[in-house]
Design an enzyme around this catalytic site. Structure first.
Site, PDB file in Angstrom:
ATOM      1  N   TRP A 184       0.882  -1.160   0.000  1.00  0.00           N
ATOM      2  CA  TRP A 184       0.000   0.000   0.000  1.00  0.00           C
ATOM      3  C   TRP A 184       0.929   1.222   0.000  1.00  0.00           C
ATOM      4  O   TRP A 184       1.661   1.457   0.950  1.00  0.00           O
ATOM      5  CB  TRP A 184      -0.945   0.045   1.204  1.00  0.00           C
ATOM      6  CG  TRP A 184      -1.632   1.384   1.223  1.00  0.00           C
ATOM      7  CD1 TRP A 184      -2.417   1.905   0.235  1.00  0.00           C
ATOM      8  CD2 TRP A 184      -1.526   2.395   2.233  1.00  0.00           C
ATOM      9  NE1 TRP A 184      -2.809   3.178   0.580  1.00  0.00           N
ATOM     10  CE2 TRP A 184      -2.284   3.503   1.784  1.00  0.00           C
ATOM     11  CE3 TRP A 184      -0.871   2.467   3.463  1.00  0.00           C
ATOM     12  CZ2 TRP A 184      -2.399   4.674   2.534  1.00  0.00           C
ATOM     13  CZ3 TRP A 184      -0.988   3.628   4.203  1.00  0.00           C
ATOM     14  CH2 TRP A 184      -1.752   4.718   3.737  1.00  0.00           C
ATOM     15  N   GLU A 223      -2.216  -2.375  -3.499  1.00  0.00           N
ATOM     16  CA  GLU A 223      -3.494  -1.955  -2.907  1.00  0.00           C
ATOM     17  C   GLU A 223      -3.822  -0.518  -3.295  1.00  0.00           C
ATOM     18  O   GLU A 223      -3.144   0.422  -2.892  1.00  0.00           O
ATOM     19  CB  GLU A 223      -3.404  -2.087  -1.382  1.00  0.00           C
ATOM     20  CG  GLU A 223      -4.656  -1.674  -0.635  1.00  0.00           C
ATOM     21  CD  GLU A 223      -4.509  -1.828   0.877  1.00  0.00           C
ATOM     22  OE1 GLU A 223      -3.421  -2.226   1.355  1.00  0.00           O
ATOM     23  OE2 GLU A 223      -5.485  -1.533   1.591  1.00  0.00           O
TER      24      GLU A 223
HETATM   25  C1  RNT Z   1      -4.383   2.071   4.375  1.00  0.00           C
HETATM   26  C2  RNT Z   1      -4.376   0.688   3.857  1.00  0.00           C
HETATM   27  C3  RNT Z   1      -3.316  -0.211   4.413  1.00  0.00           C
HETATM   28  C4  RNT Z   1      -3.118  -0.077   5.898  1.00  0.00           C
HETATM   29  C5  RNT Z   1      -2.303  -1.169   6.529  1.00  0.00           C
HETATM   30  C6  RNT Z   1      -1.798  -0.799   7.866  1.00  0.00           C
HETATM   31  O1  RNT Z   1      -5.445   2.787   3.958  1.00  0.00           O
HETATM   32  O2  RNT Z   1      -5.624   0.115   4.042  1.00  0.00           O
HETATM   33  O3  RNT Z   1      -3.583  -1.516   4.053  1.00  0.00           O
HETATM   34  O4  RNT Z   1      -4.330   0.013   6.590  1.00  0.00           O
HETATM   35  O5  RNT Z   1      -1.319  -1.555   5.664  1.00  0.00           O
HETATM   36 ZN    ZN Z   2      -5.816  -1.944   3.612  1.00  0.00          ZN
END
Ligand code: RNT
Ligand code: ZN
Length: 419
Positions: A184, A223
């Site tokens: 992410w 992500e």
């Molecule tokens: C943030 C993303 C990410 C985090 C984690 C801690 O908006 O959702 O996945 O929440 O990696």
């Molecule tokens: Zn997330």
């Protein structure tokens, strides 16, 4: 076996659903429990480091885990209240430093920094998933990391991401398992962009470098996000970027969908059948957004039921889905948060398994819409709760009414004593 379970078993059997087989199947599907609910996403590598760089935790309920020992103890406590198979989802910010292994920065991380986690996971029979941490760090420069126009910033984070892929690969080798390594990347702008293309080109070039070597034990996922806190104007890595990137790369490159990362009204369960036609793995971050990506604890609501239904309905998705949780609430008991959110996911899958899936497909495909509607209504009040209780009993974990007393006991004996 209780009489009441016999009653439920018969009720479902009348529609061709074998509740014993359902319970067995569900108990084998792993859910990746995120380490970060236990300490409000603070991690171990920066001093008292509240989450920043696009995400935020709110609340200050007492008892936050501050060390590897506390976090693993709380995790184990929560796990004892959750039926089914578990993995642990780790972030790179949870490297374990001590006298023998003094602190080093994120671009210098190595496998040994995570060895205690791997040994602990082996002992408990948990799989592991991994995440590079590109937030809550001084090198996040004007909200940008690997897409920054500044080369030193980009290079620092490229080194970090490469280190993380190597660590994830090694974890996979140690556990003889596939590890989800999820990026992410919070990069974005606070205000309206004037050069979207340039930043996206940087992101693409950086990813090419990060992904320039093979990692056979890793599922490489990316992500997307609509916007982050402080970067409301523009997100570099949007869905189109990552879906295209992963599709072009092929192999084990996939996109992860977080239930909180889309426009309100956009539906993650609806996306899964499309992605499933093209990708070998479908990773998920399951959370409960409230107005925005607030990461509230997941509850058994309609979205979760639909998620469970789709995971069961879409051919092959039961196997392909890599379900991870992603909520963090610092305003309530954190062990209780873990237990509730994870149990919700288990409930959602059970809900999906207890639907008359084949019949519903048949009804849609033969245009019997009235009957389809009525069957859907009927199954809302089938004795679902009885099968859920039986599943918990067989897994040796408390039924819903008995979870809070256990959480409270741990709060009184352990959590409340943390200064
Ligand atoms: C943030 C993303 C990410 C985090 C984690 C801690 O908006 O959702 O996945 O929440 O990696
Ligand atoms: Zn997330």
């Amino acid at each position: 076996m209780s009489d009441i379970y016999e009653y439920a078993k018969e009720a479902y059997a009348a529609y061709g659903i074998d509740t014993d087989a359902v319970i067995d199947k569900l108990s084998q599907k792993p859910i990746s429990m995120h380490c970060w609910q236990g300490d409000d996403v603070m991690g171990f590598d920066q001093k008292d480091n509240a989450a920043s760089g696009g995400i935020m935790t709110t609340g200050n309920y007492p008892g936050r885990a501050r060390t590897f020992e506390e976090l693993t103890a709380d995790f184990e406590k929560a796990a004892s209240l959750i039926p089914g198979k578990k993995r642990i989802n780790l972030h790179a910010s949870y490297a374990v430093f001590n006298e023998a292994n003094p602190w080093h920065d994120r671009d210098q991380l190595v496998y040994d920094d995570f060895k205690p986690w791997v040994e602990w996971a082996k002992k408990n029979g948990y799989g592991i998933d991994f995440n590079p941490t590109l937030f809550s760090h001084p090198m996040v420069n004007h909200g940008l990391t690997v897409s920054s126009p500044d080369k030193a910033t980009r290079d620092f984070w490229i080194r970090h991401c490469i280190a993380c892929r190597k660590i994830a690969e090694r974890i996979g080798e140690e556990l003889d398992d596939m590890v989800l390594n999820n990026f992410w990347i919070p990069d974005g702008l606070k205000d309206v962009p004037t050069d979207r293309y340039g930043l996206r080109e940087n992101l693409k070039n950086s990813l090419d470098e990060i992904y320039s070597f093979e990692t056979p034990h890793v599922v490489d996922s990316m992500e997307q996000k609509l916007f982050g806190i402080g970067v409301e104007g523009f997100t570099v890595g949007n869905q189109e970027f990552y879906v295209s990137y992963a599709a072009k790369k092929g192999g084990n490159f996939v996109v992860l969908n977080d239930l909180g990362h889309f426009n309100v009204g956009e539906d993650v369960p609806d996306k899964l059948s499309s992605l499933s036609l093209f990708f070998p793995y479908i990773p998920l971050h399951v959370t409960r957004p409230m107005h925005w990506d607030s990461d509230h604890v997941t509850l058994f609501n309609d979205t979760m039921k639909e998620l469970g239904e789709e995971i069961v309905r879409v051919p092959g998705l039961w196997e392909k889905s890599m379900i991870g949780m992603d909520f963090f609430d610092a305003a309530i008991n954190r062990v209780g948060a873990w237990a509730t959110g994870m149990r919700t996911m288990e409930k959602a899958l059970l809900w999906g398994l207890l639907q008359p899936t084949e019949r519903l497909k048949e009804l849609q495909n033969t245009f019997q819409d009235s009957e389809k509607m009525m069957v859907l209504e009927q199954f809302k009040t089938m004795p679902f709760g009885i099968v859920w209780d039986e599943y918990c009993r067989r897994a040796g974990v408390p039924t819903d009414a008995n979870v809070w007393p256990k959480v409270k006991e741990y709060e009184d004996e352990v959590l409340s004593k943390r200064a």
